[in-house]
Design a protein around this motif. Structure first.
Motif, short mmCIF file in Angstrom:
data_model
loop_
_atom_site.label_atom_id
_atom_site.label_comp_id
_atom_site.label_asym_id
_atom_site.label_seq_id
_atom_site.Cartn_x
_atom_site.Cartn_y
_atom_site.Cartn_z
N LEU A 1 -33.93 -20.60 -47.91
CA LEU A 1 -33.76 -20.94 -46.50
C LEU A 1 -34.91 -20.40 -45.66
CD1 LEU A 1 -29.95 -20.32 -45.81
CD2 LEU A 1 -31.10 -22.51 -45.98
N LYS A 2 -35.40 -19.22 -46.02
CA LYS A 2 -36.53 -18.64 -45.27
C LYS A 2 -37.77 -19.51 -45.38
CE LYS A 2 -35.16 -13.76 -45.52
NZ LYS A 2 -35.56 -12.40 -46.00
N ASP A 3 -38.00 -20.08 -46.57
CA ASP A 3 -39.17 -20.95 -46.76
C ASP A 3 -39.05 -22.18 -45.87
OD1 ASP A 3 -40.15 -19.23 -48.74
OD2 ASP A 3 -39.03 -20.28 -50.31
N ILE A 4 -37.86 -22.77 -45.84
CA ILE A 4 -37.64 -23.95 -45.01
C ILE A 4 -37.82 -23.61 -43.54
CG2 ILE A 4 -36.02 -25.77 -44.38
CD1 ILE A 4 -36.90 -25.93 -47.28
N ALA A 5 -37.25 -22.47 -43.11
CA ALA A 5 -37.33 -22.05 -41.71
C ALA A 5 -38.78 -21.80 -41.30
CB ALA A 5 -36.48 -20.79 -41.50
N ARG A 6 -39.54 -21.15 -42.18
CA ARG A 6 -40.93 -20.83 -41.87
C ARG A 6 -41.74 -22.10 -41.66
NH1 ARG A 6 -42.00 -18.44 -46.25
NH2 ARG A 6 -41.12 -16.44 -45.58
N GLU A 7 -41.56 -23.08 -42.55
CA GLU A 7 -42.33 -24.33 -42.42
C GLU A 7 -41.90 -25.13 -41.20
OE1 GLU A 7 -43.35 -28.38 -44.98
OE2 GLU A 7 -42.66 -26.55 -46.02
N ALA A 8 -40.60 -25.10 -40.88
CA ALA A 8 -40.10 -25.87 -39.75
C ALA A 8 -40.35 -25.17 -38.41
CB ALA A 8 -38.61 -26.14 -39.92
N GLY A 9 -40.67 -23.89 -38.47
CA GLY A 9 -40.90 -23.14 -37.24
C GLY A 9 -39.62 -22.84 -36.49
N VAL A 10 -38.52 -22.63 -37.24
CA VAL A 10 -37.23 -22.34 -36.62
C VAL A 10 -36.63 -21.11 -37.31
CG1 VAL A 10 -36.82 -24.75 -36.03
CG2 VAL A 10 -35.99 -23.86 -38.21
N ASN B 1 -23.45 -28.13 -39.33
CA ASN B 1 -23.12 -27.71 -37.96
C ASN B 1 -24.19 -28.24 -37.00
OD1 ASN B 1 -20.91 -26.22 -38.93
ND2 ASN B 1 -22.25 -24.49 -39.42
N LEU B 2 -24.25 -29.56 -36.89
CA LEU B 2 -25.35 -30.19 -36.17
C LEU B 2 -25.24 -30.08 -34.66
CD1 LEU B 2 -25.80 -33.38 -38.37
CD2 LEU B 2 -26.93 -31.17 -38.55
N SER B 3 -24.07 -29.71 -34.16
CA SER B 3 -23.92 -29.57 -32.71
C SER B 3 -24.76 -28.41 -32.17
CB SER B 3 -22.45 -29.34 -32.35
OG SER B 3 -21.97 -28.14 -32.93
N GLU C 1 -34.23 -33.46 -33.07
CA GLU C 1 -35.59 -33.37 -33.58
C GLU C 1 -35.71 -32.30 -34.67
OE1 GLU C 1 -34.67 -33.24 -30.43
OE2 GLU C 1 -35.36 -35.21 -29.70
N ASN C 2 -35.13 -31.14 -34.40
CA ASN C 2 -35.19 -30.06 -35.40
C ASN C 2 -34.41 -30.42 -36.65
OD1 ASN C 2 -36.86 -28.31 -34.03
ND2 ASN C 2 -35.20 -27.12 -33.12
N ALA C 3 -33.23 -31.03 -36.46
CA ALA C 3 -32.42 -31.41 -37.62
C ALA C 3 -33.16 -32.39 -38.52
CB ALA C 3 -31.09 -32.01 -37.15
N GLN C 4 -33.82 -33.38 -37.89
CA GLN C 4 -34.56 -34.37 -38.67
C GLN C 4 -35.72 -33.71 -39.42
OE1 GLN C 4 -33.81 -37.45 -39.30
NE2 GLN C 4 -35.65 -37.81 -40.53
#
Length: 338
Positions: A4-13, A25-27, A32-35
């Motif tokens: 999850l950390k790798d995904i978060a780092r690349e997505a900037g979130v 938990n898309l609400s 934009e971030n979800a996509q």
């Protein structure tokens, strides 16, 4: 291994934002971030740890799909049930949940299982109306029923306009010049579905000044037993002087009736017209192709799953009951009577 950390780092979130997307938990996440997170997850091949997710949410991530059927009956041999269940499974899996399909023969089995299974929700097909209240009392998990006519309050259900379907079938046959029409179904009193199709059929006949005669009603002892149904087709062939058309409450039953009739030399639709119900794939595989009343199984499955997951997110939300439209699909099995 991607985390999850790798995904978060690349997505900037944040890691929590990624976790919300993974857990549905898309609400709490912008579109934009979800996509962007989904695209990264797919590209990097991230696979969530199912056990960890279940523990974190105190859920099993399992949805039960329960079909009612008689002892020694494989209800998934029915193409309507198979198509509907297959689509439901696909839509549940897309939400990151697993499915557990069960075929049960009596209310005691179902209610006992609901008390002991560790599932997050359940979808029910083919339930008897008088059993539904007991099922709802057996468990407080979110439930959605399909094709139920139960009067139980706070019951979420997705069905179709069976009454309209019966009227459409009768109306089409009458428009083609048929006035002596047989009706073939599983036990009429067994399900609300068949009752409503029969009621619509009879009301349309009456509106056109045609009285339905009891000797034109043929009720099978069970939903579908191929040889029994083909035998009924042979009987109908012998009675062709009494009527010129048949309305059948399922495409599967219609297919076996046609086999039985053709084995005696009856030509469809020249000697006998037939209209079915459901618009299953077999309608286009038969010769002649079957005229039928169509329902949208894809939409029925989608809405059922949507309702279930809304109730998973908000268990106290009001029940939802939806009725989908039906349409006539004209093919080759109904002839104009001259």
């Amino acid at each position: 291994m991607v985390t999850l950390k790798d995904i978060a780092r690349e997505a900037g979130v944040s890691v929590m934002t990624v976790s919300n997307v993974v857990n549905g938990n898309l609400s709490k996440v912008s579109k934009e971030n979800a996509q962007r997170i989904r695209e990264i997850i797919e590209r990097r091949g991230y696979v969530p740890n199912a056990s960890a997710r279940s523990l974190a949410k105190n859920r099993a991530n399992i949805i039960a799909i329960i079909l009612r059927g008689a002892e020694n009956e494989n209800t998934l041999e029915n193409p309507h049930n198979a198509a509907l269940v297959g689509t439901i499974i696909q839509k549940i899996q897309k939400r990151g949940y697993y499915t557990m399909v069960n075929m049960m023969k009596c209310r005691e089995d179902i209610t006992q299982s609901l008390r002991t299974w560790n599932v997050d929700g359940a979808v029910f097909l083919g339930m008897f109306d008088d059993e539904i209240e007991e099922m709802c009392a057996a468990s407080d998990i979110p439930m959605v029923f399909i094709d139920s006519y139960s009067s139980v309050r706070q019951l979420s259900n997705v069905g179709i306009d069976d009454y309209k379907g019966g009227r459409l079938a009768a109306r089409h046959l009458i428009a083609c010049g048929h006035r002596s029409i047989a009706f073939v179904s599983p036990p009429v009193l067994r399900t609300g579905v068949v009752q409503h199709r029969f009621a619509g059929f009879c009301d349309e006949l009456e509106q056109h000044g045609i009285s339905f005669r009891s000797e034109h009603q043929f009720v099978l002892e069970s939903d579908v037993r191929p040889e029994d149904t083909m035998e009924l087709g042979r009987r109908l062939a012998q009675l062709r002087e009494k009527f010129s058309a048949v309305f059948v409450t399922s495409d599967q039953i219609a297919s076996y009736l046609i086999q039985g009739m053709r084995s005696t030399g009856i030509r469809i639709p020249d000697d006998m017209s037939i209209i079915g119900f459901d618009d299953l794939m077999i309608c286009r595989q038969m010769t002649p192709q079957l005229t039928t009343i169509a329902q949208d199984l894809e939409e029925k499955a989608r809405l059922s799953v949507d309702i279930l997951f809304r109730r998973l997110s908000a268990p106290a939300a009001p029940a939802e009951s939806l009725v989908l439209d039906v349409t006539l699909v004209e093919r080759e099995s109904v002839a104009v009577k001259r």
